[in-house]
Design a protein around this motif. Structure first.
Motif, PDB file in Angstrom:
ATOM      1  N   ASN A   1      41.839  49.428  37.063  1.00 42.58           N
ATOM      2  CA  ASN A   1      42.168  48.210  36.340  1.00 42.58           C
ATOM      3  C   ASN A   1      42.973  47.263  37.229  1.00 42.58           C
ATOM      4  OD1 ASN A   1      44.596  46.909  34.550  1.00 42.58           O
ATOM      5  ND2 ASN A   1      42.596  46.667  33.586  1.00 42.58           N
TER       6      ASN A   1
ATOM      7  N   ASN B   1      40.874  41.369  30.140  1.00 43.27           N
ATOM      8  CA  ASN B   1      40.521  42.783  30.179  1.00 43.27           C
ATOM      9  C   ASN B   1      41.478  43.587  29.314  1.00 43.27           C
ATOM     10  OD1 ASN B   1      40.975  45.625  31.552  1.00 43.27           O
ATOM     11  ND2 ASN B   1      38.928  44.958  32.112  1.00 43.27           N
TER      12      ASN B   1
ATOM     13  N   THR C   1      42.124  47.859  28.699  1.00 35.88           N
ATOM     14  CA  THR C   1      41.692  49.218  29.024  1.00 35.88           C
ATOM     15  C   THR C   1      41.485  49.986  27.720  1.00 35.88           C
ATOM     16  OG1 THR C   1      43.968  50.003  29.213  1.00 35.88           O
ATOM     17  CG2 THR C   1      42.877  49.307  31.248  1.00 35.88           C
TER      18      THR C   1
END
Length: 110
Positions: A36, A70, A72
């Motif tokens: 990430n 984004n 996770t």
């Protein structure tokens, strides 16, 4: 007697896989966070922005989220696990927050 030896062998194997899965979750999480960070650094460079530093979320923080870049996904665990969200605020600055979410628990026998 042969049945009991087989059953004991199967039980030992199942318990071993359970132990490996527990330890594997920590390694999986570390790898996921590493990937990430690299992906968000690449995103920042591609878009001409400074690479965001990971900040710990504190309850009550004022967030200015214009675009989520984004998030996770949670890992398999029956407790809380860390997760990260990277977003752009209204001025275009990238921010990455780390916070706790409930892991994906499959402890119901299915």
């Amino acid at each position: 007697m042969n049945f009991y030896k087989t059953a004991l062998g199967v039980l030992t194997a199942v318990l071993s896989f359970g132990v490996l899965a527990e330890g594997g979750g920590d390694r999986t999480f570390a790898l996921m966070m590493e990937r990430n960070e690299k992906a968000m650094a690449d995103y920042a460079v591609r878009n001409g922005k400074p690479v965001p530093q990971v900040q710990a979320y504190r309850y009550g923080m004022k967030l200015d989220i214009a675009k989520v870049v984004n998030v996770t996904p949670p890992i398999r665990a029956c407790n809380t696990v860390p997760s990260r969200m990277t977003y752009e605020d209204s001025s275009g600055k990238l921010t990455t927050l780390e916070y706790q979410v409930m892991g994906v628990c499959r402890n119901n026998g299915s």
